[in-house]
Design a protein around this motif. Sequence first.
Motif, PDB file in Angstrom:
ATOM      1  N   LEU A   1       6.757  10.227 -14.152  1.00  0.00           N
ATOM      2  CA  LEU A   1       6.848  11.554 -13.557  1.00  0.00           C
ATOM      3  C   LEU A   1       5.773  12.476 -14.122  1.00  0.00           C
ATOM      4  CD1 LEU A   1      10.722  12.071 -13.405  1.00  0.00           C
ATOM      5  CD2 LEU A   1       9.165  11.904 -11.458  1.00  0.00           C
ATOM      6  N   TRP A   2       5.550  12.389 -15.445  1.00  0.00           N
ATOM      7  CA  TRP A   2       4.512  13.232 -16.049  1.00  0.00           C
ATOM      8  C   TRP A   2       3.120  12.796 -15.602  1.00  0.00           C
ATOM      9  CZ3 TRP A   2       3.820  17.772 -18.073  1.00  0.00           C
ATOM     10  CH2 TRP A   2       2.606  18.053 -18.680  1.00  0.00           C
ATOM     11  N   ASN A   3       2.876  11.481 -15.526  1.00  0.00           N
ATOM     12  CA  ASN A   3       1.573  10.993 -15.083  1.00  0.00           C
ATOM     13  C   ASN A   3       1.280  11.432 -13.649  1.00  0.00           C
ATOM     14  OD1 ASN A   3       0.969   9.796 -17.477  1.00  0.00           O
ATOM     15  ND2 ASN A   3       1.076   7.687 -16.752  1.00  0.00           N
TER      16      ASN A   3
ATOM     17  N   PHE B   1      -2.286  13.705  -2.505  1.00  0.00           N
ATOM     18  CA  PHE B   1      -1.466  12.692  -1.836  1.00  0.00           C
ATOM     19  C   PHE B   1      -1.847  11.285  -2.280  1.00  0.00           C
ATOM     20  CE2 PHE B   1       0.277  10.212   1.686  1.00  0.00           C
ATOM     21  CZ  PHE B   1       1.503  10.828   1.859  1.00  0.00           C
ATOM     22  N   SER B   2      -3.112  11.084  -2.637  1.00  0.00           N
ATOM     23  CA  SER B   2      -3.533   9.769  -3.118  1.00  0.00           C
ATOM     24  C   SER B   2      -2.836   9.421  -4.427  1.00  0.00           C
ATOM     25  CB  SER B   2      -5.048   9.724  -3.304  1.00  0.00           C
ATOM     26  OG  SER B   2      -5.468  10.534  -4.382  1.00  0.00           O
ATOM     27  N   THR B   3      -2.528  10.435  -5.244  1.00  0.00           N
ATOM     28  CA  THR B   3      -1.808  10.170  -6.491  1.00  0.00           C
ATOM     29  C   THR B   3      -0.337   9.868  -6.215  1.00  0.00           C
ATOM     30  OG1 THR B   3      -1.311  12.530  -6.862  1.00  0.00           O
ATOM     31  CG2 THR B   3      -3.371  11.683  -7.769  1.00  0.00           C
ATOM     32  N   LEU B   4       0.166  10.324  -5.059  1.00  0.00           N
ATOM     33  CA  LEU B   4       1.529   9.981  -4.670  1.00  0.00           C
ATOM     34  C   LEU B   4       1.641   8.477  -4.404  1.00  0.00           C
ATOM     35  CD1 LEU B   4       4.398  10.880  -3.930  1.00  0.00           C
ATOM     36  CD2 LEU B   4       3.567  11.370  -1.618  1.00  0.00           C
ATOM     37  N   ILE B   5       0.571   7.882  -3.885  1.00  0.00           N
ATOM     38  CA  ILE B   5       0.545   6.440  -3.673  1.00  0.00           C
ATOM     39  C   ILE B   5       0.665   5.716  -5.010  1.00  0.00           C
ATOM     40  CG2 ILE B   5      -0.815   4.509  -2.785  1.00  0.00           C
ATOM     41  CD1 ILE B   5      -2.168   6.482  -0.879  1.00  0.00           C
ATOM     42  N   THR B   6      -0.072   6.202  -5.998  1.00  0.00           N
ATOM     43  CA  THR B   6       0.007   5.625  -7.344  1.00  0.00           C
ATOM     44  C   THR B   6       1.406   5.762  -7.907  1.00  0.00           C
ATOM     45  OG1 THR B   6      -2.311   6.181  -7.755  1.00  0.00           O
ATOM     46  CG2 THR B   6      -0.946   5.719  -9.680  1.00  0.00           C
ATOM     47  N   PHE B   7       2.027   6.916  -7.681  1.00  0.00           N
ATOM     48  CA  PHE B   7       3.385   7.136  -8.180  1.00  0.00           C
ATOM     49  C   PHE B   7       4.369   6.147  -7.570  1.00  0.00           C
ATOM     50  CE2 PHE B   7       7.563   9.002  -7.402  1.00  0.00           C
ATOM     51  CZ  PHE B   7       7.988   9.204  -8.707  1.00  0.00           C
ATOM     52  N   VAL B   8       4.244   5.890  -6.273  1.00  0.00           N
ATOM     53  CA  VAL B   8       5.147   4.946  -5.608  1.00  0.00           C
ATOM     54  C   VAL B   8       5.020   3.555  -6.226  1.00  0.00           C
ATOM     55  CG1 VAL B   8       5.644   3.768  -3.432  1.00  0.00           C
ATOM     56  CG2 VAL B   8       5.209   6.232  -3.446  1.00  0.00           C
TER      57      VAL B   8
END
Length: 242
Positions: free
Chosen positions: A57-59, A95-102
């Motif tokens: 979550l922090w990343n 939004f690209s970092t949301l892909i990483t989060f998933v």
Amino acid sequence: TLALTEFKLRYHGSLLGYLWTLIKPLMLFGVLYVVFSILMRFPIENYQVYLLLGIILWNFFAEGTSMGLASLLSKSSLISKVNFPRILVVVASTFSTLITFVINFLVFIVFLVWSDIPFSSSMLFFPVYVVAEYLIILGVALLLSVLFVRFRDVSHIWEIVLQLGFWLTPIFYTIEIVPVQYHSIFYLNPMARIIWYSRTLFLGGHIPSLWLNFLVVIFSVIILGCGFLVFRWLNKNIVEQL
């Protein structure tokens, strides 16, 4: 399309490629787990799940705001040649970092199953916190991106803020170790609320009260609104400054 391109280019030319999306948070998890679970022996049940959830979550927040900060400058050639809403550049970057989060969250699910933590219907509430966090990330990114175009010092200041935020957010420790008189100040950090309430879903097995969730939503909307207003105000002459 911009978001997917941003995600692909991030690891272009790298030997391990997309594996870095997993390696970096897992390496941080390994170091913190050894230090605080084995050496210092934090008495926290299911500490591996507790810690990994806080890290991803922090990343998500740190990576999303950092990518958003540099988004306008990195896409300066596109912005100067094509007339389109510039806010889309920041949205795509975050939004690209949301892909990483998933991807990281899928690894977390594996840890969750491996730890024999029973499934609870409260876990289905987690997307609400993910959306709330993304709104915070987008709001901060909008603010930082236009400021960074004018003041290059913003990137250095934000690096320091992220380092301080990492230690002032309950990622590897519990809020119980913070003196009670500072709890109200501590919870002014919206990331502290999101991480703590997310752990309540997965480890506590229940959803925090309606009032606490309302505060999370209000924090997110206010931060997004402030970021949007500043971005709309300062991006008018941004092409000349790029």
